[in-house]
Design an enzyme around this catalytic site. Structure first.
Site, PDB file in Angstrom:
ATOM      1  N   LEU A 346      51.817 -44.635  -8.994  1.00  0.00           N
ATOM      2  CA  LEU A 346      53.268 -44.765  -8.863  1.00  0.00           C
ATOM      3  C   LEU A 346      53.701 -45.110  -7.444  1.00  0.00           C
ATOM      4  CD1 LEU A 346      54.337 -41.650 -10.979  1.00  0.00           C
ATOM      5  CD2 LEU A 346      54.306 -44.045 -11.707  1.00  0.00           C
ATOM      6  N   GLY A 350      52.882 -40.733   2.864  1.00  0.00           N
ATOM      7  CA  GLY A 350      52.179 -40.485   4.102  1.00  0.00           C
ATOM      8  C   GLY A 350      51.039 -39.499   3.954  1.00  0.00           C
ATOM      9  N   ASP A 465      62.492 -35.371   6.081  1.00  0.00           N
ATOM     10  CA  ASP A 465      62.120 -36.762   5.786  1.00  0.00           C
ATOM     11  C   ASP A 465      62.986 -37.330   4.665  1.00  0.00           C
ATOM     12  OD1 ASP A 465      60.679 -39.013   6.394  1.00  0.00           O
ATOM     13  OD2 ASP A 465      58.970 -38.533   5.116  1.00  0.00           O
TER      14      ASP A 465
END
Length: 667
Positions: A346, A350, A465
């Site tokens: 998918l 990181g 993030d």
């Protein structure tokens, strides 16, 4: 200036191996061996963090630290864009006492990837000089400097120094190295990019290189390398087998190792260097195997009571998971994903890859596959399990379970069929699926999820993030915040966390980049950038290149806000789908969240209230966001007091990717 010798540059080890599941301990020990091998390879292999050679901070401080910080971040952002393009960048932003000049350059022997990593490391470390009004840092491969005065034409200054190794040179090496240094420093001023490297067939062989910053002229370069050469010869030779001359405008280096890339190299180093790295890695791996066997034997003899001594609580989490419905067998998930078939992949994050899986009972899941290449990655896994298992909200991705018993650790999440927001928002065809109603629901739902994390959950969590790729969409395009690998939680009585820089450039708050002080205001800034991306349909990080005006997305929106023409930036796909009042409300909220001053950004509960309210006139006027001085290479200078001193290089960019950085350090 004050010379600050930074702490050791090896990886900080925040995570103690949990003395619980044997497989986890073995993985962590193996990871330590890999980490040690990376450090042995040093910057030449591009695996470890670049070595910090020297840091110098000015003795004087800026009179207005807050305004100076904003200019500092703007300047470093311009330099980053140009270093990414050509390996060199210089810039100046701000006005008066708050003007910040900056210069960054990679040495020519670094590969493009290693150049980006080296600059990212210097960008994380140099802010430690603030609030000093100047500072510079030399890394093994790159240089970064800032100051309140224009230093870019300076070849030498009082802070120039030599750095010598502790190893003693073999007899006869000094004479060969001195002659070689004379040759390379004579050639560098007339060479391409002021860079020249050569070797001598002495015993042991001598290698040397000299390079000036591109901001100098040829005569200044000649003076710089001559000064650096004389210093390194007098201070390092004949005793040391390696030495650096570190000047304001250049670097001169000699060594017994072929540290520079040969002209015909394509892989980043000489064969002899790779052999050394392989041998070191092999020895460390063998040592790790012995250590694993020893620890395994010890573990078998330990009582279960001893297993509760883990320092970070991860062992208790593993035991609790293994005994609960959250535990999956590795083989079960491997089969569900068809052995992690690429067809089922998918996405790539990181910290690992995500695959679609179908369990034996027919449930569709998303399996996040984490490889423990370093201890830091292991910490991300335990952190994500710990945090996500404690939060439940309609706008947060639900953790179904995990596996800790196989050769790698896996996280299992609910499967969301429409993947992530970035797959739609930045695709010319797919974005048609995101009409105004769906985009507004994504904006509001993400705000509600963040409000829950910051204020309503059992633990106070900062995500760190927030970006389009971490907003997943269900079958009705409702948003769910995902990827808590970088998230941090802290107690109610804490005002902030001091932490290493982590996240994605372009979404990171200026105060977090500069000082490393983390609060929920960093999430709010990232959210503001995301909102502005959603309503314009433009990416923030590459908006300079795509803008006809050569402006960043922040600068473009701020310009149109002041001119009263924000509707010109509305995504054309949204025309006639919403009223002007509705669109301006979302623009306004995005600008309020992305203000340069963290104290002015509204808390997320207030953002939810603003988006839900019909009283548009009650919204305060936003102040200027950061990064508005970041311009493209074709942009013309304006009268705002900002100037750009960027490279003229017309080379193509090394990479158009967002650069995610996660630096672990103790404070």
């Amino acid at each position: 200036m004050q010379r600050r010798r930074p702490p050791g540059t090896g990886r900080a080890q925040h995570l103690s191996p949990p003395p619980c599941a044997a497989a986890v301990v073995l993985l962590l020990l193996a990871a330590a061996a890999v980490s040690a091998a990376d450090d042995a390879a040093d910057a030449g292999a591009g695996a470890g963090a670049p070595v910090i050679l020297d840091t110098v901070c000015a003795a004087t401080q800026t009179p207005d630290p807050e305004a100076f910080d904003v200019s500092f971040v703007n300047t470093l952002e311009i330099i980053y864009q140009n270093v990414t393009r050509s390996g060199y960048g210089a810039a100046a932003t701000g006005s008066g006492n708050n003007t910040v000049f900056g210069l960054g350059q990679c040495l020519a022997y670094l590969s493009p990837t290693d150049c980006q990593l080296c600059y990212a490391q210097s960008r994380v470390k140099l802010p430690h000089c603030l609030p000093s009004d100047g500072g510079r840092i030399f890394l093994d491969g790159c240089f970064l400097r800032y100051g309140a005065a224009n230093f870019t034409a300076a070849a030498t200054d009082a802070d120039d120094t030599a750095l010598c190794s502790n190893a003693t040179a073999a007899p006869g090496f000094a004479a060969a190295a001195a002659e070689l240094l004379l040759n390379v420093t004579a050639a560098a001023p007339g060479a391409r990019d002021y860079y020249f490297a050569a070797s001598a067939a002495s015993q042991p062989p001598a290698y040397a290189a000299a390079q000036c910053w591109l901001s100098l002229n040829a005569s200044a370069c000649a003076a710089c390398v001559e000064s650096a050469r004389d210093r390194v010869v007098s201070q390092c030779l004949p005793r040391a087998d390696e030495g650096y001359g570190l000047n304001a405008g250049c670097v001169v280096r000699y060594s017994t190792r072929p540290f520079y890339l040969p002209a015909n190299a394509t892989g980043g180093g000489s064969s002899s260097r790779r052999i050394v790295i392989i041998v070191v890695a092999s020895v460390l791996s063998a040592a790790a195997v012995i250590g694993i066997a020893f620890v395994w034997t010890k573990m078998r003899s330990r009582s279960r009571d001893d297993l509760h001594d883990d320092m970070d609580g991860s062992g208790e989490i593993i035991r609790a998971i293994s005994a609960s419905h959250l535990s999956f067998k590795y083989e079960q998930l491997r089969e569900a994903t068809d052995e992690f078939n690429q067809i089922n992949k998918l996405g790539q994050g990181g910290y690992g890859s995500v695959y679609k899986g179908v369990l034996a009972d027919g449930r569709e899941v998303a399996v996040k596959r984490l490889f423990f290449n370093t201890r830091q990655w292991a910490e991300q896994f335990f952190n994500e399990v710990r945090l996500v298992s404690q939060v439940q909200h309609k706008n947060l991705v639900k953790l179904v379970g995990c596996s800790v018993e196989g050769p790698e650790s896996l996280l299992v999440y609910e499967y969301l069929c429409n993947t992530s927001l970035d797959h739609y928002l930045f695709d010319a065809f797919k974005k048609n699926a995101l009409d105004w109603e769906r985009r507004f629901e994504i904006v509001l739902g993400t705000a509600e999820g963040l409000s829950y994390l910051h204020n309503a959950s059992e633990v106070r969590i900062i995500h760190r993030d927030i970006k389009a790729s971490n907003i997943l969409l269900d079958e009705r395009f409702r948003p769910k915040i995902a990827d808590f690998g970088l998230a941090r939680n802290f107690m109610e009585d804490q005002s902030h966390l001091s932490t290493g820089l982590a996240g994605t450039f372009g979404y990171m708050a200026p105060e977090y980049i500069v000082h490393g002080q983390l609060t929920e205001k960093a999430d709010i800034y990232s959210y503001g950038v995301l909102v502005l991306e959603i309503i314009t349909g433009r990416k923030n990080y590459n908006s300079v290149a795509s803008s006809a005006e050569g402006l960043s997305l922040m600068a473009l929106i701020w310009k149109h806000y002041n001119e009263g023409t924000l509707m010109e930036l509305l995504d054309p796909n949204l025309q006639d789908q919403c009223s002007e009042e509705e669109a301006l409300q979302v623009f306004h909220v995005g600008l309020l969240c992305a203000q340069a001053s963290p104290n002015l950004r509204p808390p997320m509960w207030k953002v939810v209230e603003m988006l839900s309210s019909r009283d548009k006139a009650a919204l305060p006027r936003p102040t200027q966001p950061p990064f508005i001085d970041v311009k493209g290479s074709n942009a013309k200078s304006d009268s705002s007091g900002s100037a750009s001193l960027m490279s003229n290089s017309d080379k193509p960019p090394f990479s158009l990717n967002q650069l995610s950085v996660s630096a672990v350090q103790a404070r």
